[in-house]
Design a protein around this motif. Sequence first.
Motif, PDB file in Angstrom:
ATOM      1  N   ARG A 153       0.836  -1.206   0.000  1.00 39.98           N
ATOM      2  CA  ARG A 153       0.000   0.000   0.000  1.00 39.98           C
ATOM      3  C   ARG A 153       0.868   1.252   0.000  1.00 39.98           C
ATOM      4  O   ARG A 153       0.567   2.226  -0.696  1.00 39.98           O
ATOM      5  N   GLN A 154       1.939   1.229   0.780  1.00 40.05           N
ATOM      6  CA  GLN A 154       2.831   2.386   0.823  1.00 40.05           C
ATOM      7  C   GLN A 154       3.522   2.574  -0.520  1.00 40.05           C
ATOM      8  O   GLN A 154       3.655   3.699  -1.001  1.00 40.05           O
ATOM      9  N   GLU A 155       3.944   1.490  -1.145  1.00 42.24           N
ATOM     10  CA  GLU A 155       4.572   1.581  -2.468  1.00 42.24           C
ATOM     11  C   GLU A 155       3.594   2.155  -3.493  1.00 42.24           C
ATOM     12  O   GLU A 155       3.977   2.961  -4.344  1.00 42.24           O
ATOM     13  N   LEU A 156       2.339   1.733  -3.430  1.00 44.22           N
ATOM     14  CA  LEU A 156       1.334   2.275  -4.345  1.00 44.22           C
ATOM     15  C   LEU A 156       1.118   3.765  -4.111  1.00 44.22           C
ATOM     16  O   LEU A 156       0.967   4.542  -5.070  1.00 44.22           O
ATOM     17  N   ALA A 157       1.105   4.177  -2.860  1.00 42.09           N
ATOM     18  CA  ALA A 157       0.957   5.599  -2.551  1.00 42.09           C
ATOM     19  C   ALA A 157       2.152   6.381  -3.090  1.00 42.09           C
ATOM     20  O   ALA A 157       1.986   7.467  -3.660  1.00 42.09           O
ATOM     21  N   GLU A 214       2.144   9.297  -6.101  1.00 44.24           N
ATOM     22  CA  GLU A 214       2.756  10.627  -5.968  1.00 44.24           C
ATOM     23  C   GLU A 214       3.747  10.898  -7.096  1.00 44.24           C
ATOM     24  O   GLU A 214       3.793  12.000  -7.639  1.00 44.24           O
ATOM     25  N   ARG A 215       4.551   9.889  -7.451  1.00 46.62           N
ATOM     26  CA  ARG A 215       5.506  10.064  -8.552  1.00 46.62           C
ATOM     27  C   ARG A 215       4.782  10.296  -9.866  1.00 46.62           C
ATOM     28  O   ARG A 215       5.186  11.132 -10.676  1.00 46.62           O
ATOM     29  N   SER A 271       3.116  13.832 -14.224  1.00 45.56           N
ATOM     30  CA  SER A 271       1.999  14.406 -14.975  1.00 45.56           C
ATOM     31  C   SER A 271       2.012  15.925 -14.891  1.00 45.56           C
ATOM     32  O   SER A 271       1.826  16.613 -15.906  1.00 45.56           O
ATOM     33  N   THR A 272       2.254  16.449 -13.705  1.00 44.19           N
ATOM     34  CA  THR A 272       2.318  17.904 -13.529  1.00 44.19           C
ATOM     35  C   THR A 272       3.465  18.487 -14.336  1.00 44.19           C
ATOM     36  O   THR A 272       3.301  19.502 -15.020  1.00 44.19           O
ATOM     37  N   ALA A 273       4.620  17.830 -14.280  1.00 44.99           N
ATOM     38  CA  ALA A 273       5.783  18.318 -15.024  1.00 44.99           C
ATOM     39  C   ALA A 273       5.513  18.300 -16.522  1.00 44.99           C
ATOM     40  O   ALA A 273       5.862  19.248 -17.238  1.00 44.99           O
ATOM     41  N   LEU A 274       4.883  17.245 -17.011  1.00 44.93           N
ATOM     42  CA  LEU A 274       4.588  17.158 -18.439  1.00 44.93           C
ATOM     43  C   LEU A 274       3.576  18.217 -18.867  1.00 44.93           C
ATOM     44  O   LEU A 274       3.679  18.771 -19.963  1.00 44.93           O
TER      45      LEU A 274
END
Length: 70
Positions: A33-37, A41-42, A47-50
Motif C-alpha cells: 500500500r505504501q509503495e502504491l501511494a 505521488e511520482r 503528470s504535472t511536469a509534463l
Amino acid sequence: MTHTAESRTDIAAAVVSLAAEAAELETRVNELRQELANLKERMKAVSTALSQHPPTSERAVGTRPSPPAA
C-alpha cells in the motif's frame, strides 16, 4: 500422549503458524500500500511536469517522420 492431546497440540501449532503467516501477510500488504501511494505521488509529479512543458516539435507529440524517398 493420547490421540486427543496430540490432536489439540497439532491444532494449536497450526493456529500459531497461521497467525504468524497472517501477521507477515499483513505487513506485506501495508508495504505494498505504501509503495502504491509512493507510485501515485511520482505519477502525479510526472503528470504535472509534463503538463507544464508542452511538446515543442512534431516528433514530441508522436508524429512519425516521413519515410525516406526512394
